[in-house]
Design an enzyme around this catalytic site. Structure first.
Site, PDB file in Angstrom:
ATOM      1  N   CYS A 148       0.831  -1.196   0.000  1.00 25.68           N
ATOM      2  CA  CYS A 148       0.000   0.000   0.000  1.00 25.68           C
ATOM      3  C   CYS A 148       0.875   1.258   0.000  1.00 25.68           C
ATOM      4  O   CYS A 148       1.569   1.514  -0.954  1.00 25.68           O
ATOM      5  CB  CYS A 148      -0.983  -0.061   1.176  1.00 25.68           C
ATOM      6  SG  CYS A 148      -2.385   1.048   0.957  1.00 25.68           S
TER       7      CYS A 148
ATOM      8  N   HIS B  14      -3.386  -5.696   0.866  1.00 26.17           N
ATOM      9  CA  HIS B  14      -2.745  -5.918   2.172  1.00 26.17           C
ATOM     10  C   HIS B  14      -2.691  -7.393   2.548  1.00 26.17           C
ATOM     11  O   HIS B  14      -3.588  -7.871   3.256  1.00 26.17           O
ATOM     12  CB  HIS B  14      -3.541  -5.190   3.254  1.00 26.17           C
ATOM     13  CG  HIS B  14      -3.375  -3.704   3.241  1.00 26.17           C
ATOM     14  ND1 HIS B  14      -2.382  -3.067   3.936  1.00 26.17           N
ATOM     15  CD2 HIS B  14      -4.079  -2.736   2.609  1.00 26.17           C
ATOM     16  CE1 HIS B  14      -2.480  -1.748   3.749  1.00 26.17           C
ATOM     17  NE2 HIS B  14      -3.504  -1.518   2.940  1.00 26.17           N
TER      18      HIS B  14
ATOM     19  N   GLU C 169      -0.879  -8.681   4.753  1.00 24.52           N
ATOM     20  CA  GLU C 169      -0.705  -8.795   6.214  1.00 24.52           C
ATOM     21  C   GLU C 169      -2.038  -8.693   6.942  1.00 24.52           C
ATOM     22  O   GLU C 169      -2.126  -8.989   8.128  1.00 24.52           O
ATOM     23  CB  GLU C 169       0.300  -7.740   6.711  1.00 24.52           C
ATOM     24  CG  GLU C 169      -0.266  -6.360   7.013  1.00 24.52           C
ATOM     25  CD  GLU C 169      -0.576  -5.520   5.779  1.00 24.52           C
ATOM     26  OE1 GLU C 169      -0.600  -6.071   4.661  1.00 24.52           O
ATOM     27  OE2 GLU C 169      -0.813  -4.306   5.941  1.00 24.52           O
TER      28      GLU C 169
END
Lengths: 79, 221
Positions: free
Chosen positions: B85, B193, B195
């Site tokens: 990002c 994302h 994560e």
């Protein structure tokens, strides 16, 4: 000495914000706006006294930070 | 595996990224943007967020922060880096990855789960997925519209450096690009994302494969 930097998207790079502004102008009844491009104006207050040297330095600032030359072009004006 | 996560003022995914690295068994070192040295690590994570309030351009100020030369040196040495990002935006602003991330064509901030197609399995980040597989990973960005000139796009395609594309383009990105690899395939920048996709309970566990792939490679090294 003051410098004024204009940063604009390069020709051919789509400008979604400019396009939204153009659309809003149409909504307000301003017909005949073929295109809108939105950019930035950055004003710098410089200690330099030599105009040519100041312009060279501001151009370096543009290359290194003020503009992203992948998508943007810039012009420098010493005022 | 040892990982570093860089925190800039305005980063907000630095902890999530560290937790993701730790979840697959990595040791994580936190690095502040004013540090000028990176510890000896296998991979550097550049997290999502709004570094420096997105002033000037997303990632522009972070890309010129004191830690940036150390990041570039790590990459030039052949180190791995993962920018997610805002981290992807920072990697393009440093020039470590080509192109730029512009405002979404719909002009709206978009926060939702999206489907990504894995375009290459030839990287430690994507080898666990298999080319052509479709994974679910969330996006959360206002400026994810990947833009590059025709020459750069052709090079990315020809060198098999497009890592992920959107199944349904949410932001106007050229060629539906969601993530790209560096020429040596060791730097990945992506808007979605992974994560935040570490556990099915939280919507998707598809991101975990990427971190496990990284760890697997580092364990061999």
């Amino acid at each position: 000495m003051k410098a004024r930097v204009h940063v604009m998207l390069k020709d051919g790079v789509l400008d979604p914000q400019g396009e939204a502004v153009r659309h809003a102008l149409g909504t307000l009844g301003f017909a005949g706006v073929d295109s809108v491009r939105q950019g930035k104006v950055i004003e710098l207050d410089l200690a330099a006294t030599d105009k040519a040297a100041a312009e060279t330095e501001v151009r370096q600032m543009c290359e290194k930070l003020l503009a992203n030359t992948v998508i943007e072009k810039y012009s420098v004006e010493i005022v | 595996m040892k990982a570093a996560v860089i925190t800039f003022p305005g980063s907000n995914c630095d902890r999530d990224l560290a937790v993701a690295f730790e979840a697959v068994g990595a040791e994580v070192v936190h690095v502040w943007h004013k540090d000028t040295d990176l510890p000896k690590v296998d991979v550097v994570g550049i997290p999502g967020g709004f570094s420096f309030g997105d002033y000037l351009r997303c990632g522009a100020i972070a890309a010129r922060s004191p830690i940036a030369p150390a990041l570039a040196a790590h990459v030039e040495r052949g180190g791995y880096a993962l920018g997610i990002c805002n981290g992807f935006q920072i990697l393009t602003e440093t020039g470590l990855l080509p192109g730029a991330l512009m405002r979404n064509t719909g002009l709206k901030y978009i926060c939702k789960q999206v489907k990504l197609r894995v375009e290459t399995s030839d990287s430690v980040f994507t080898s666990g997925y298999g080319k052509g597989s479709v994974v679910t990973v969330p996006i959360a960005h206002h400026d994810g519209n990947y833009t590059a000139d025709a020459e750069t796009l052709a090079a990315l395609r020809d060198q098999d450096r497009i890592a992920f594309t959107y199944a349904e383009n949410p932001n106007g990105a050229m060629e539906d690009i969601a993530g790209i690899l560096s020429a040596n395939r060791r730097v990945l920048g992506m808007m979605p994302h992974p994560e935040r996709a570490m556990d099915p309970v939280l919507g998707s566990g598809d991101g975990r494969v990427m971190f496990e792939g990284l760890l697997g490679r580092m364990a061999l090294a």
